[in-house]
Design a protein around this motif. Structure first.
Motif, mmCIF file in Angstrom:
data_model
loop_
_atom_site.group_PDB
_atom_site.id
_atom_site.type_symbol
_atom_site.label_atom_id
_atom_site.label_comp_id
_atom_site.label_asym_id
_atom_site.label_seq_id
_atom_site.Cartn_x
_atom_site.Cartn_y
_atom_site.Cartn_z
ATOM 1 N N LEU A 173 0.843 -1.181 0.032
ATOM 2 C CA LEU A 173 -0.010 0.012 0.113
ATOM 3 C C LEU A 173 0.658 1.184 -0.067
ATOM 4 N N PHE A 176 2.404 1.769 -3.488
ATOM 5 C CA PHE A 176 1.378 2.260 -4.276
ATOM 6 C C PHE A 176 1.231 3.822 -4.065
ATOM 7 N N GLY A 177 1.094 4.198 -3.064
ATOM 8 C CA GLY A 177 0.936 5.543 -2.455
ATOM 9 C C GLY A 177 2.280 6.462 -2.945
ATOM 10 N N SER A 196 -2.345 12.097 -3.322
ATOM 11 C CA SER A 196 -2.036 10.634 -3.338
ATOM 12 C C SER A 196 -2.394 10.186 -2.012
ATOM 13 N N THR A 200 -4.634 6.930 -1.595
ATOM 14 C CA THR A 200 -4.102 5.853 -0.954
ATOM 15 C C THR A 200 -4.785 5.156 0.186
ATOM 16 N N THR A 201 -5.695 6.179 0.762
ATOM 17 C CA THR A 201 -6.357 5.754 1.922
ATOM 18 C C THR A 201 -7.678 5.095 1.362
ATOM 19 N N GLY A 204 -6.814 1.720 0.373
ATOM 20 C CA GLY A 204 -6.322 0.913 1.662
ATOM 21 C C GLY A 204 -7.553 0.418 2.325
ATOM 22 N N VAL A 345 0.022 5.422 4.758
ATOM 23 C CA VAL A 345 -0.586 6.497 4.129
ATOM 24 C C VAL A 345 0.227 7.574 4.226
#
Length: 430
Positions: A173, A176-177, A196, A200-201, A204, A345
């Motif tokens: 994760l 990815f962020g 972002s 991302t949150t 997730g 995050v």
């Protein structure tokens, strides 16, 4: 308000400043969860610490924005809350009420040093090369925190640190962020880091990696268990052991804040002629927040290096800090939703911001060996010792030593020699 915060002079606007404030808040919102968790291990009431953390951050961020016009957030220091709990209360066996009184007294001393402009003088006499080194070192330190929070760097018994499991869900994760943030930054998307973090949150939560908040609005915990206890324990601080603790609070917070101010002012382009405008007002705001935090029930506050995340979005004025304060005020009532702002995050933002801050390394005079060794030690020791203050202290020892050995001792301000001797004594005796 545009005139008061000098929007035109600093080439900014309400939208940019607001987004910067929210970005910085999201980067440091974890303090509302982590600070109560750490201080509760010293015996303090977790709910009271939560409220004290938020209110001290509101006071500090609001003051530094209105008094100094700086885009910086102030909140309880992560290093000092750990020192408070694990070294002072658990390690030395000192009751949290007495330790908190030490925080309060250190805050009063901060205010006196700020009003006498001693703290401001110390910051402004630091040579420009060392200021660049401090800014770069904090960049490496911030990035190291980001890698650690993402699970990319983990502890190792054999090599101290090692690469983590890049296939673990939390690390995936974070990666990815990070990738998303880099793409947005490369494409010059305004507020790319902020977007972002939001995306991302959401990803997730959808992937089941971040738990959905159980509620949106929560009751504000009472301050009663911790509020004002410092006033009933003033008489308990007059021992060598407690005075050493107070000095440590004073020393670490002074140079943590000094380092953060130098790095952030440099990143935002606010430093003029090797000096930080309104540094005295910024330091007074920090000291006031420390005193208020001690009275309400939290460990020492400091300017947070995560403020650089907001500056990377475009924050340039104190309006950013006012927004940060507003976010903390709202967070008092929406505490359950803070659970979605996980370390994974915020980690990508810290890594990218660290890279941006580390670019200050190019401004250092690498042809001078005294500058080379003092700058290098400053930079590398911040992440290795997990302490901004330690990196600065070593610089204050090595720089005057090198300048004296090269026959240039007259070019060094006398205060730096005094501080160098104090730091040597600090490392030997404390």
């Amino acid at each position: 308000m545009k005139y008061f915060f000098q929007f035109e002079q600093r080439n900014t606007n309400y939208r940019t400043e607001t987004m910067a404030g929210i970005t910085t808040f999201l980067s440091i919102a974890y303090i509302l969860v982590v600070n109560p968790m750490i201080l509760s291990q010293a015996g303090m009431d977790r709910g009271a610490v939560f409220t004290a953390t938020a209110i001290s951050a509101i006071i500090g961020s609001l003051l530094i924005g209105l008094l100094a016009n700086f885009p910086i957030g102030i909140a309880p220091s992560m290093g000092l809350n750990s020192f408070f709990t694990f070294s002072v209360c658990i390690g030395m066996g000192i009751k949290w009420e007495i330790a908190l009184t030490g925080v309060f007294v250190a805050g009063i001393l901060f205010m006196i040093l700020s009003l006498l402009k001693i703290r401001e003088k110390i910051i402004n006499i630091i040579p420009s090369d060392l200021k660049y080194a401090i800014a770069a070192g904090i960049g490496f330190f911030v990035a190291f925190i980001g890698f650690k929070n993402a699970g990319i760097i983990v502890q190792s018994d054999a090599t101290f640190v090692s690469i983590g499991d890049l296939t673990s869900p939390g690390t995936v994760l974070a990666l990815f962020g990070f990738t998303l943030a880099v793409i947005l930054m490369v494409r010059n998307v305004s507020g790319g880091i902020f977007y972002s973090m939001v995306i991302t949150t959401i990803v997730g939560i959808l992937a089941g990696q971040i738990d959905k908040p159980e509620a949106i609005i929560g009751e504000v915990p009472s301050l009663a268990p911790t509020f004002g206890v410092v006033f009933t324990h003033i008489g308990d601080i007059f021992s060598l052991e407690i005075l050493a603790v107070i000095f440590t609070f004073l020393f670490v917070a002074l140079f943590d804040t000094a380092g953060a101010l130098i790095a952030i002012a440099s990143q935002a382009g606010l430093m003029k002629n090797n000096e930080i405008p309104n540094a005295g007002r910024a330091l007074l705001a920090d000291a006031t927040a420390a005193v208020a935090g001690g009275v309400m029930g939290t460990s020492t506050t400091a300017c947070v290096v995560e403020s650089s995340a907001g500056i990377s979005v475009g924050g340039r004025t104190g309006f950013t800090s006012v927004v940060i304060a507003g976010c903390f005020a709202v967070a008092l009532f929406f505490s359950p939703i803070l659970s979605v702002v996980t370390p994974e995050v915020t980690a990508p933002a810290l890594i990218i911001v660290g890279a941006l801050m580390a670019s200050e390394i190019s401004k250092i005079s690498w042809s001078n060996f005294t500058v080379i060794i003092s700058s290098f030690i400053t930079i590398i020791m911040m992440p290795l010792t997990y302490s901004i203050a330690t990196g600065i202290a070593l610089a204050f020892i090595l720089y005057p030593l090198g300048m004296t050995a090269s026959g240039k001792w007259k070019e060094v301000h006398p205060i730096i020699y005094v501080l160098g001797l104090i730091f040597i004594g600090y490392f030997i005796f404390l």
